[in-house]
Design an enzyme around this catalytic site. Structure first.
Site, PDB file in Angstrom:
ATOM      1  N   HIS A 265      -1.602 -12.506  -2.030  1.00 31.54           N
ATOM      2  CA  HIS A 265      -2.679 -13.117  -1.259  1.00 31.54           C
ATOM      3  C   HIS A 265      -2.363 -14.541  -0.847  1.00 31.54           C
ATOM      4  CE1 HIS A 265      -5.911 -10.049  -2.769  1.00 31.54           C
ATOM      5  NE2 HIS A 265      -4.929  -9.498  -2.090  1.00 31.54           N
TER       6      HIS A 265
ATOM      7  N   HIS B 238       0.815  -1.210   0.000  1.00 31.23           N
ATOM      8  CA  HIS B 238       0.000   0.000   0.000  1.00 31.23           C
ATOM      9  C   HIS B 238       0.853   1.267   0.000  1.00 31.23           C
ATOM     10  CE1 HIS B 238      -4.172  -1.705   1.193  1.00 31.23           C
ATOM     11  NE2 HIS B 238      -3.485  -2.575   0.464  1.00 31.23           N
TER      12      HIS B 238
END
EC number: 1.11.1.21
Length: 732
Positions: A261, A98
């Protein structure tokens, strides 16, 4: 009211906040030109001081020792924010992702290169919920290494170490990211006034430029699907658009999603209404932390973050093929998390494919996929790529390693800026490589001789100046791309850009190449001049000649050493985003836009790292030098053409001229003699803003004064030289 309840300084009462209680200029005049972005990150806000050089400090750093400390931190679970599965890896991967993932190609802004996740608005974006805890966990390491390790580098390095500590081999790491000390004012994140607002689409689903996220406060897409609609195929379209705007192709996108993920989990076990305010809105006693949850303990298995709940794989703290294995092994049915978010659960899941509870390994719980995850299977392009990665684990690991490296380094510019022992040797096309210097550089004598040849070549001053400006002014301080090094102005796509006037450009380049070939052929040793150097030298020679015509003898500093890139070293699609939509310095706009030309000038100046003063003096000088697009007369306030005078400012400020718009859009103007009505000049908004805006007029008055000619030339030369060398990281 008693005197005790009033502020002794301002007289405000207790009901009015001391800070921000009065109207600002921009509140009164919201359309006021935003010049503050040109003066960000000055020494006045930097506690490190003017003499601090981060590159020198980083070179003192024992990178191996830092990584050892980071590896230890991964499993050093803290009671105040315990680690899922006893390992902070997933949290730090998300933090690094992020940090870097705000980058967008259109203007090069965003990304992890400045440590901006520490400041608003990013530190309080909904998508960054609880990353404040990740940074607090890193504080002891930052504290230990101090000025040798920036927050920007530490956040990315922590992501790398998280991956490595869970068994993944990363592609490498380059340091050199320099921290900022205040929020960035130049980045447009969107016009929405509410978190997760979505007013950025037009047409069927055309995302506003330069944005690269679907909603305010998200990094990329809504994981529940477009606008919360759990449609994996529609989600695939959003993913493709947003990741492409971050410079990722389809294969890189699948690798990033599937690789990232593989680790960690989502948190959404309770009522989202129990989550407290974000850091910027939290109480002072929270000391910069936010999202304090009232659901149970608010941590551990009772953590609330995104509202989604669960891990993607049965083993969330080890690198394996679990993500793609689960994606293809099961059919998935739509469900809702305990927090009410749309997600998907595997049908008839086997016992061995359950995940451990994050804080009780004796319990087994179902895994999940988001709507965005299912796009990796259901999208007609992503699906086959995911299948190939699933069937070829080595390809998947290599693709993820390279994509992660690109994600975390894309905004750093060329490889020459990378620091440390883990910089990969391989040159990558997205790093905009230029060849190393392989010849002896020209000296002062050769520079003087080449200037004579350039001025005697028959190329007029405006063509030399505009060609040099076109080459150098592609630089973007945001992601350190562009600039004159590489002479890519002679290559696709730059040679064909309208703003570069291709026919004129070809003629100039042919003459420069002729001069270069003749000069190099005359050298008995290994001394050579590159076309990149000659392009810059041509503009410098022209500026010096124009200054002499004005009565000022100046010599522009010139440092040879630029080299010429090849077309094979130039990614045409990647460089296409550097094409100027408008360049006020050349009085050019490709079309009319929703923002004003003067706003686009300021935006371009910020990308060129110019101050308001540098912007002003450069524009005034380029006008009298004749650098306008297609020799437009707009803003050429002089009768002494191709002469470096301060006439632009003198005539702009002349009260004998009355200006009136001549277009219904009020973007072109005519200046007439106030007494006789005779036409004097024509101008655009970009020209007249220097007499209209109070701050710019104040600067223009400096250069329009009777004693300003010498200062004007000196300041123009300094600003010109700055732009010429913005991409010369080896000498800056």
């Amino acid at each position: 009211m008693s005197e005790q309840s009033k502020c002794p300084v301002t007289g405000r009462t207790a009901g009015n906040p001391v800070a921000g209680g009065s109207m600002l200029n921009r509140d009164w005049w919201p359309n006021q030109l935003h010049l503050d972005m040109l003066h960000q990150h000055s020494s006045l806000v930097n506690p490190m001081g003017d003499e601090f050089r981060y590159k020198e400090e980083f070179r003192k750093l024992d990178l191996g020792a830092v990584k050892k400390d980071l590896y230890a931190l991964m499993t050093d679970s803290q009671e105040w924010w315990p680690a899922d599965y006893g390992h902070y890896g997933g949290l730090f991967i998300r933090m690094a992702w992020h940090s870097a993932g705000t980058y967008r190609t259109s203007d090069g802004r965003g990304g992890g290169g400045r440590g901006n996740q520490r400041f608003a608005p990013l530190n309080s974006w909904p998508d960054n919920a609880n990353l404040d805890k990740a940074r607090r966990l890193l504080w002891p390491i930052k504290q230990k290494y101090g000025k040798m390790l920036s927050w920007a580098d530490l956040m990315i390095l922590a992501g790398n170490c998280a991956l490595e500590s869970m068994g993944f081999k990363t592609f490498g790491f380059g340091g050199g990211r320099v921290d900022i000390w205040e929020p960035e004012e130049d980045i447009y994140w969107g016009k929405e006034v509410e978190w997760l607002g979505n007013n950025r689409y037009s047409g069927e689903r055309d995302l506003e430029n330069p944005l690269a996220a679907v909603q305010m406060g998200l990094i990329y897409v809504n994981p529940e699907g477009p606008d919360g609609n759990p449609d994996p195929v529609a989600a695939g379209r959003d993913i493709r658009e947003t990741f492409a705007r971050m410079a990722m192709n389809d294969e890189e996108t699948v690798a990033l999603v599937a690789g990232g993920h593989t680790f960690g989990k989502c948190h959404g076990v309770g009522d989202p209404n129990l989550i407290g305010p974000e850091p910027e809105a939290a109480g002072i006693e929270e000391q910069g932390l936010g999202w304090k949850s009232g659901y149970g303990s608010g941590k551990g298995d009772e953590t609330m973050t995104s509202g989604l709940e669960g891990a993607w794989t049965p083993d969330p703290i080890h690198w394996d093929m679990g993500y793609l294995g689960m994606l293809f092994k099961y059919e998935w049915e739509l469900t809702k998390s305990p927090a009410g978010a749309w997600q998907w659960k595997p049908k008839d899941v086997a016992e061995e494919d359950l995940a451990p509870a994050a804080h009780d390994p004796s319990k087994r719980v179902p895994t999940m996929m988001t709507t965005a995850d299912l796009a990796m299977r259901m999208d007609p392009v992503y699906g086959p790529i995911s299948r190939r990665y699933y069937e070829h684990p080595d390809q998947f690991a290599d693709a993820f390693a390279r994509a992660w490296f690109k994600l975390t380094h894309r905004d750093m510019g060329p490889k020459s800026r990378y620091l440390g022992a883990e910089v990969p040797a391989e040159d990558l096309i997205w790093q905009d490589p230029v060849p190393a210097v392989d010849h002896e550089l020209i000296g002062e004598g050769e520079i003087a001789e080449l200037k004579k040849r350039l001025l005697a070549s028959g190329l007029p001053i405006p063509e030399l100046v505009s060609t040099t400006w076109a080459s150098a002014s592609t630089f973007r301080g945001s992601d350190k791309r562009g600039g004159a090094n590489g002479s890519r102005i002679r290559l696709a796509p730059q040679k064909d850009w309208e703003v570069n006037q291709p026919e004129q450009l070809q003629r100039v380049l042919e003459k420069l190449e002729e001069i270069r070939h003749a000069f190099n052929g005359e050298q008995s040793g290994g001394k050579r001049v590159s076309l990149a150097d000659l392009i810059v030298l041509g503009g410098c020679a022209a500026v010096e000649e124009a200054a002499r015509r004005a009565g000022n003898d100046v010599t522009i500093p010139f440092a040879p050493g630029r080299t010429d890139a090849s077309q094979a070293e130039t990614d045409v699609e990647s460089f296409a985003v550097l094409e100027p939509l408008a360049d006020g310095f050349r009085n050019y706009a490709r079309q009319k836009y929703s923002v004003t030309p003067e706003e686009m000038l300021v935006d371009r100046s910020q990308l060129l790292t110019l101050t308001a003063t540098e912007m002003t003096v450069l524009l005034g000088g380029l006008r009298v030098l004749g650098a306008n697009f297609r020799q437009s007369p707009h803003g050429v306030f002089t009768k002494r053409h191709e002469t470096l005078t301060n006439d632009f400012f003198v005539n702009l400020l002349d009260m004998g001229t009355e200006w009136k718009p001549v277009s219904k859009e009020h973007d072109t103007f005519e200046g007439r003699d106030r007494k006789t009505g005779e036409p004097r000049w024509s101008a655009t908004r970009v020209d007249l803003i220097f007499g209209s805006n109070a701050r710019l007029r104040a600067i223009a008055e400096v250069y329009g004064s009777d004693d300003a000619q010498e200062k004007f030339v000196q300041d123009f030369v300094a600003a010109w030289n700055k732009v010429m060398n913005l991409d010369r990281f080896e000498i800056s």
